[in-house]
Design a protein around this motif. Structure first.
Motif, short mmCIF file in Angstrom:
data_model
loop_
_atom_site.label_atom_id
_atom_site.label_comp_id
_atom_site.label_asym_id
_atom_site.label_seq_id
_atom_site.Cartn_x
_atom_site.Cartn_y
_atom_site.Cartn_z
N MET A 13 1.05 -1.30 0.01
CA MET A 13 -0.03 0.00 -0.05
C MET A 13 0.70 1.34 0.12
O MET A 13 0.64 2.31 -0.55
CB MET A 13 -0.96 0.03 1.06
N TYR A 14 2.03 1.19 0.77
CA TYR A 14 3.05 2.27 0.62
C TYR A 14 3.37 2.47 -0.65
O TYR A 14 3.50 3.81 -1.41
CB TYR A 14 4.03 2.00 1.71
N LEU A 15 3.85 1.39 -1.48
CA LEU A 15 4.27 1.66 -2.75
C LEU A 15 3.06 2.05 -3.69
O LEU A 15 3.40 2.88 -4.91
CB LEU A 15 4.84 0.12 -3.46
N VAL A 16 2.01 1.72 -3.49
CA VAL A 16 0.69 2.36 -4.19
C VAL A 16 0.93 3.94 -4.35
O VAL A 16 0.68 4.59 -5.40
CB VAL A 16 -0.56 1.98 -3.81
N GLY A 17 1.07 4.36 -2.92
CA GLY A 17 1.16 5.78 -2.79
C GLY A 17 2.30 6.45 -3.26
O GLY A 17 2.06 7.56 -4.23
N VAL A 18 3.39 5.69 -3.64
CA VAL A 18 4.66 6.27 -4.45
C VAL A 18 4.34 6.31 -5.76
O VAL A 18 4.68 7.42 -6.60
CB VAL A 18 5.95 5.27 -4.01
N VAL A 19 3.94 5.06 -6.33
CA VAL A 19 3.69 4.90 -7.86
C VAL A 19 2.44 6.07 -8.19
O VAL A 19 2.57 6.64 -9.38
CB VAL A 19 3.00 3.63 -8.08
N MET A 20 1.53 6.44 -7.22
CA MET A 20 0.71 7.42 -7.67
C MET A 20 1.11 8.80 -8.18
O MET A 20 0.46 9.38 -8.95
CB MET A 20 -0.48 7.41 -6.61
N LYS A 21 2.50 8.86 -7.35
CA LYS A 21 2.96 10.33 -7.87
C LYS A 21 3.17 10.46 -9.10
O LYS A 21 3.33 11.41 -9.88
CB LYS A 21 4.28 10.45 -6.80
N PHE A 22 3.32 9.45 -10.09
CA PHE A 22 3.80 9.29 -11.25
C PHE A 22 2.67 9.25 -12.12
O PHE A 22 2.53 9.36 -13.30
CB PHE A 22 4.49 8.17 -11.56
N ALA A 23 1.26 9.18 -11.52
CA ALA A 23 0.11 9.03 -12.11
C ALA A 23 -0.37 9.96 -13.20
O ALA A 23 -0.76 9.80 -14.44
CB ALA A 23 -0.99 8.86 -11.29
N PRO A 24 0.09 11.27 -13.03
CA PRO A 24 -0.38 12.20 -13.73
C PRO A 24 0.43 12.20 -15.00
O PRO A 24 -0.10 12.26 -16.35
CB PRO A 24 0.03 13.68 -13.05
N TYR A 25 1.83 11.73 -15.30
CA TYR A 25 2.59 11.81 -16.12
C TYR A 25 2.02 10.61 -17.02
O TYR A 25 1.84 10.69 -18.25
CB TYR A 25 4.00 11.59 -15.98
N GLY A 26 1.88 9.49 -16.38
CA GLY A 26 1.54 8.02 -16.82
C GLY A 26 0.19 8.32 -17.75
O GLY A 26 -0.16 7.79 -18.83
N THR A 27 -0.90 8.96 -17.11
CA THR A 27 -2.08 9.15 -17.44
C THR A 27 -1.91 10.04 -18.96
O THR A 27 -2.68 9.83 -19.94
CB THR A 27 -3.08 10.19 -16.64
N PHE A 28 -1.30 11.04 -18.81
CA PHE A 28 -0.94 12.08 -20.08
C PHE A 28 -0.62 11.22 -21.04
O PHE A 28 -1.11 11.09 -22.33
CB PHE A 28 -0.10 13.07 -19.57
N GLY A 29 0.28 10.46 -20.92
CA GLY A 29 0.83 9.49 -22.12
C GLY A 29 -0.10 8.39 -22.53
O GLY A 29 -0.30 8.39 -23.77
N LEU A 30 -0.58 7.76 -21.60
CA LEU A 30 -1.60 6.91 -21.99
C LEU A 30 -2.95 7.60 -23.04
O LEU A 30 -3.23 7.04 -24.04
CB LEU A 30 -2.41 5.91 -20.84
N ILE A 31 -3.23 8.43 -22.30
CA ILE A 31 -4.60 9.34 -23.29
C ILE A 31 -3.99 9.68 -24.71
O ILE A 31 -4.90 9.61 -25.63
CB ILE A 31 -5.11 10.35 -22.34
N ALA A 32 -3.11 10.62 -24.35
CA ALA A 32 -2.24 11.10 -25.62
C ALA A 32 -2.29 9.99 -26.85
O ALA A 32 -2.50 10.19 -27.82
CB ALA A 32 -1.31 11.72 -25.48
N SER A 33 -1.81 8.98 -26.41
CA SER A 33 -1.31 7.93 -27.31
C SER A 33 -2.85 7.45 -27.77
O SER A 33 -2.73 6.78 -29.10
CB SER A 33 -0.58 6.88 -26.45
N ALA A 34 -3.66 7.09 -26.74
CA ALA A 34 -4.83 6.32 -27.38
C ALA A 34 -5.75 7.18 -28.14
O ALA A 34 -6.14 6.87 -29.10
CB ALA A 34 -5.73 5.80 -25.98
N ILE A 35 -5.87 8.27 -27.94
CA ILE A 35 -6.79 9.30 -28.57
C ILE A 35 -6.12 9.65 -30.12
O ILE A 35 -6.77 9.60 -31.08
CB ILE A 35 -7.00 10.55 -27.85
#
Ligand code: ASP
Length: 411
Positions: free
Chosen positions: A182-204
């Protein structure tokens, strides 16, 4: 700025960038995608996927052990599965009604001749259900077979309860292991905005704008049915069954929905949706860890909605009328299909083949919606995991009331 806000901004920015590149500069997209968008998305996806199997395994052991008495586990299990089945049926019916009223299959000329789809990959649902008990638990883990991991973890949790003091050490170990995850989930989530951006830009960016436009009415039907289901069914659950505010629910659950939207995978989103439910929706760990992994695997309301709309759409395009009995068959097979759908991108479409063949509709019809399914997959995955969270809140609140009542009558 708070993480939720940053993820949502990244989502919108990714969509705008993807769309602009798709319309005005496809060549620039072709360069940016493999070197920027896809790597950003993949890093994020791998980071969260890395946590899924250990989290499901550890948290279900804890959940089963935390509930203590197997009777309580049985009651919660029954409540959860009943909720899943009823809401999935409602979902398909909403999909069928919307497609029946709007008639997306009549709204344009669809090229039936060149539609192609081979349906060999659909795994039989009966087989999936029979295989719930893993012959080899380690194999289940390396394969990421969620139902099997859940089953094995439940057995261990029950054993830990039965053995009590004697296995306290192992229970502590599992608890600490879960804390680490669960601690690692918190850490990984910090990267979420960048990952989200990449995934969405790529898909759309990869979706042809013209394809989206041609399939506009069908897409609007699926999206409208998803929104209706979210507001009515989940809003209703939260308001009437859990006696909480639907606004509170959706506002707090938004970060998990955005991640589901960008990853198109219920499984990959699981670590985040569990964390959000536990910390922001006050769902006890023991309930969240049981309801949500199970839901991510067998409860797919968004997928069921797409299957309902798609079935009628294809029937309309091919000019085939479905009787009431056939529509009932569609509801039944789509419930089964949604149970059998794995929480990974695109599987809902493969399972659609099973629904179509149950009423003799041409499976090649899937070829018509194949091109735009990536976008709809994002939206339906967000609905899929919201259903699991709504169920977790409902179970948590009703169990809480039960405990308070029991305490009162005991006192
Ligand atoms: N992508 C969906 C999910 O993971 C499944 C599907 O409908 O394809 O929930």
């Amino acid at each position: 700025m708070k993480l939720t806000g940053r993820i949502i901004i990244a989502l919108i920015a990714g969509a705008i960038v993807g769309l602009l590149l798709n319309i005005f500069a496809p060549n620039v997209y072709n360069v940016l995608d493999p070197y920027l968008f896809t790597p950003l998305g993949r890093i994020f996806l791998n980071l969260i996927s890395m946590l899924v199997v250990p989290i499901v395994f550890l948290s279900i052991i804890l959940g089963a052990a935390g509930l203590g008495d197997p009777k309580k586990l049985g009651r919660i299990g029954l409540k959860t599965i009943t909720y899943f089945l009823i809401t999935t049926s409602i979902a398909i019916i909403i999909g069928l009604i919307v497609a029946g009223v709007v008639q997306p299959g009549e709204a344009g000329n669809f090229d039936v001749e060149s539609a192609e789809f081979s349906a060999e990959k659909a795994p039989p649902v009966g087989e999936t259900l029979l295989n719930i008990i893993p012959k080899n638990p380690l194999d289940a883990m390396t394969q990421g077979n969620m139902l099997q991991i859940i089953a094995f973890a439940l057995f261990i949790g029950l054993a830990l309860t039965a053995l009590g003091e004697k296995t306290k050490g192992v229970l502590n170990l599992v608890e600490q292991g879960n804390d680490i995850m669960m601690y690692l989930v918190g850490v990984v989530m910090k990267f979420a905005p960048y990952g989200t951006f990449g995934l969405i830009a790529s898909a759309i960016g990869s979706q042809g704008w013209s394809a989206i436009k041609a399939m506009g009415i069908y897409m609007i039907c699926v999206l409208a049915a998803l929104i209706i289901h979210g507001l009515l069914t989940y809003g209703g659950t939260i308001l009437l069954l859990a006696r909480k505010s639907p606004v509170w629910f959706f506002k707090n659950f938004a970060p998990a929905m955005s991640v589901a939207f960008s990853t198109s995978s219920s499984n990959a989103t699981l670590p985040i949706s569990m964390e959000v439910a536990q910390t922001r929706l006050n769902v006890p760990k023991s309930i969240s860890s049981f309801v949500q992994p199970l839901g991510a695997t067998i409860n797919m309301d968004g997928t069921a909605i797409m299957q309902g709309v798609a079935t009628l759409f294809i029937a309309q395009v091919y000019g085939i009328d479905l009787s009431l009995g056939e529509l009932a068959t569609v509801v039944l097979t789509a419930v089964l299909a949604s149970i059998g759908t794995a929480g990974v991108p695109g599987v809902g479409l493969i399972m659609l083949a099973m629904v179509l063949s149950s009423v003799g509709l041409p499976v090649e019809g899937i070829g018509l919606i194949l091109g735009i399914d990536r976008v709809l997959d994002m939206a339906r995955t967000a609905v899929n995991i919201s259903g699991d969270a709504a169920c977790a809140v409902y179970v948590a609140e009703t169990e809480k009331k039960k405990t308070i009542k029991a305490q009162r009558s005991g006192a």
